[in-house]
Design a protein around this motif. Sequence first.
Motif, PDB file in Angstrom:
ATOM      1  N   ILE A  22     -10.497  -8.767  -2.650  1.00 28.79           N
ATOM      2  CA  ILE A  22      -9.177  -8.454  -2.725  1.00 28.79           C
ATOM      3  C   ILE A  22      -9.294  -7.306  -2.669  1.00 28.79           C
ATOM      4  O   ILE A  22      -9.024  -6.254  -4.129  1.00 28.79           O
ATOM      5  CB  ILE A  22      -8.039  -9.244  -3.471  1.00 28.79           C
ATOM      6  CG1 ILE A  22      -8.292 -10.888  -4.100  1.00 28.79           C
ATOM      7  CG2 ILE A  22      -6.446  -8.828  -3.366  1.00 28.79           C
ATOM      8  CD1 ILE A  22      -8.286 -11.465  -2.660  1.00 28.79           C
ATOM      9  N   GLY A  23      -8.455  -6.602  -2.071  1.00 28.50           N
ATOM     10  CA  GLY A  23      -8.629  -4.659  -2.264  1.00 28.50           C
ATOM     11  C   GLY A  23      -6.992  -4.623  -1.504  1.00 28.50           C
ATOM     12  O   GLY A  23      -6.198  -5.522  -1.732  1.00 28.50           O
ATOM     13  N   TRP A  24      -6.679  -3.463  -2.623  1.00 28.04           N
ATOM     14  CA  TRP A  24      -5.321  -2.878  -2.930  1.00 28.04           C
ATOM     15  C   TRP A  24      -5.832  -1.247  -2.472  1.00 28.04           C
ATOM     16  O   TRP A  24      -6.546  -1.165  -2.893  1.00 28.04           O
ATOM     17  CB  TRP A  24      -4.523  -2.454  -4.125  1.00 28.04           C
ATOM     18  CG  TRP A  24      -4.265  -3.761  -5.214  1.00 28.04           C
ATOM     19  CD1 TRP A  24      -4.852  -4.428  -5.240  1.00 28.04           C
ATOM     20  CD2 TRP A  24      -2.910  -4.562  -4.592  1.00 28.04           C
ATOM     21  NE1 TRP A  24      -3.794  -5.730  -5.947  1.00 28.04           N
ATOM     22  CE2 TRP A  24      -3.055  -5.793  -5.803  1.00 28.04           C
ATOM     23  CE3 TRP A  24      -1.908  -3.609  -3.899  1.00 28.04           C
ATOM     24  CZ2 TRP A  24      -1.660  -6.051  -6.027  1.00 28.04           C
ATOM     25  CZ3 TRP A  24      -0.780  -4.612  -3.895  1.00 28.04           C
ATOM     26  CH2 TRP A  24      -0.618  -6.323  -4.896  1.00 28.04           C
ATOM     27  N   PHE A  25      -4.972  -1.389  -0.755  1.00 22.09           N
ATOM     28  CA  PHE A  25      -4.590   0.281  -0.424  1.00 22.09           C
ATOM     29  C   PHE A  25      -3.024   1.068  -0.289  1.00 22.09           C
ATOM     30  O   PHE A  25      -2.066  -0.308  -0.733  1.00 22.09           O
ATOM     31  CB  PHE A  25      -4.943   0.281   1.524  1.00 22.09           C
ATOM     32  CG  PHE A  25      -6.180  -0.539   1.335  1.00 22.09           C
ATOM     33  CD1 PHE A  25      -7.258   0.811   1.743  1.00 22.09           C
ATOM     34  CD2 PHE A  25      -6.823  -1.462   0.685  1.00 22.09           C
ATOM     35  CE1 PHE A  25      -8.127   0.797   2.039  1.00 22.09           C
ATOM     36  CE2 PHE A  25      -8.084  -1.308   1.138  1.00 22.09           C
ATOM     37  CZ  PHE A  25      -9.057  -0.781   1.653  1.00 22.09           C
ATOM     38  N   ARG A  26      -2.643   1.990  -0.697  1.00 22.76           N
ATOM     39  CA  ARG A  26      -1.219   2.568  -0.510  1.00 22.76           C
ATOM     40  C   ARG A  26      -1.426   3.894   0.613  1.00 22.76           C
ATOM     41  O   ARG A  26      -2.725   3.601   1.132  1.00 22.76           O
ATOM     42  CB  ARG A  26      -1.603   3.103  -1.655  1.00 22.76           C
ATOM     43  CG  ARG A  26      -2.388   4.450  -2.400  1.00 22.76           C
ATOM     44  CD  ARG A  26      -2.308   5.274  -3.332  1.00 22.76           C
ATOM     45  NE  ARG A  26      -2.975   6.258  -3.916  1.00 22.76           N
ATOM     46  CZ  ARG A  26      -3.100   6.317  -4.512  1.00 22.76           C
ATOM     47  NH1 ARG A  26      -1.615   6.308  -5.910  1.00 22.76           N
ATOM     48  NH2 ARG A  26      -3.240   7.520  -5.074  1.00 22.76           N
ATOM     49  N   GLN A  27      -0.106   3.691   1.472  1.00 23.30           N
ATOM     50  CA  GLN A  27      -0.446   4.966   2.396  1.00 23.30           C
ATOM     51  C   GLN A  27       1.254   5.650   2.278  1.00 23.30           C
ATOM     52  O   GLN A  27       2.151   5.017   2.432  1.00 23.30           O
ATOM     53  CB  GLN A  27       0.170   3.669   3.383  1.00 23.30           C
ATOM     54  CG  GLN A  27      -0.441   4.598   5.474  1.00 23.30           C
ATOM     55  CD  GLN A  27      -0.669   4.189   6.198  1.00 23.30           C
ATOM     56  OE1 GLN A  27      -0.389   2.709   6.196  1.00 23.30           O
ATOM     57  NE2 GLN A  27      -1.133   4.209   7.348  1.00 23.30           N
TER      58      GLN A  27
END
Length: 124
Positions: free
Chosen positions: A34-39
Amino acid sequence: EVRLVESGGGLVQAGGSLRLSCAASVFVFSDYSIGWFRQVPGLEREGVSCITPIGRSSYYLHYVEGRFTVSRDNAKNTVDLQMNRLKPADTGVYYCTLTRGHHCYSKSNDYEYWGQGTQVHVPS
């Protein structure tokens, strides 16, 4: 069918904390890293953290290491991101994402499933 729902975002002053959660509707949650990304608008989606299927390994963007902690509960099909000492540069829409297998990746193209995101805003 795989569905992901992020929650826990909001507005917080610099130095404050938030805890983001991701709830997954998936057949076998423990099959996935599971990854967490932000934009931020106009910028590329940035990998923040990742955790392997049984939580044996976790990874962090250098800028957040020591401030953020990722964890997962495979019995509940959830993953959390505890964010402490938040900074204005942490502002963005945060997404959780799944990739099948026991490896974490730093690029968004390596992940298959995405949620709708939750907004985090840290004013200057």
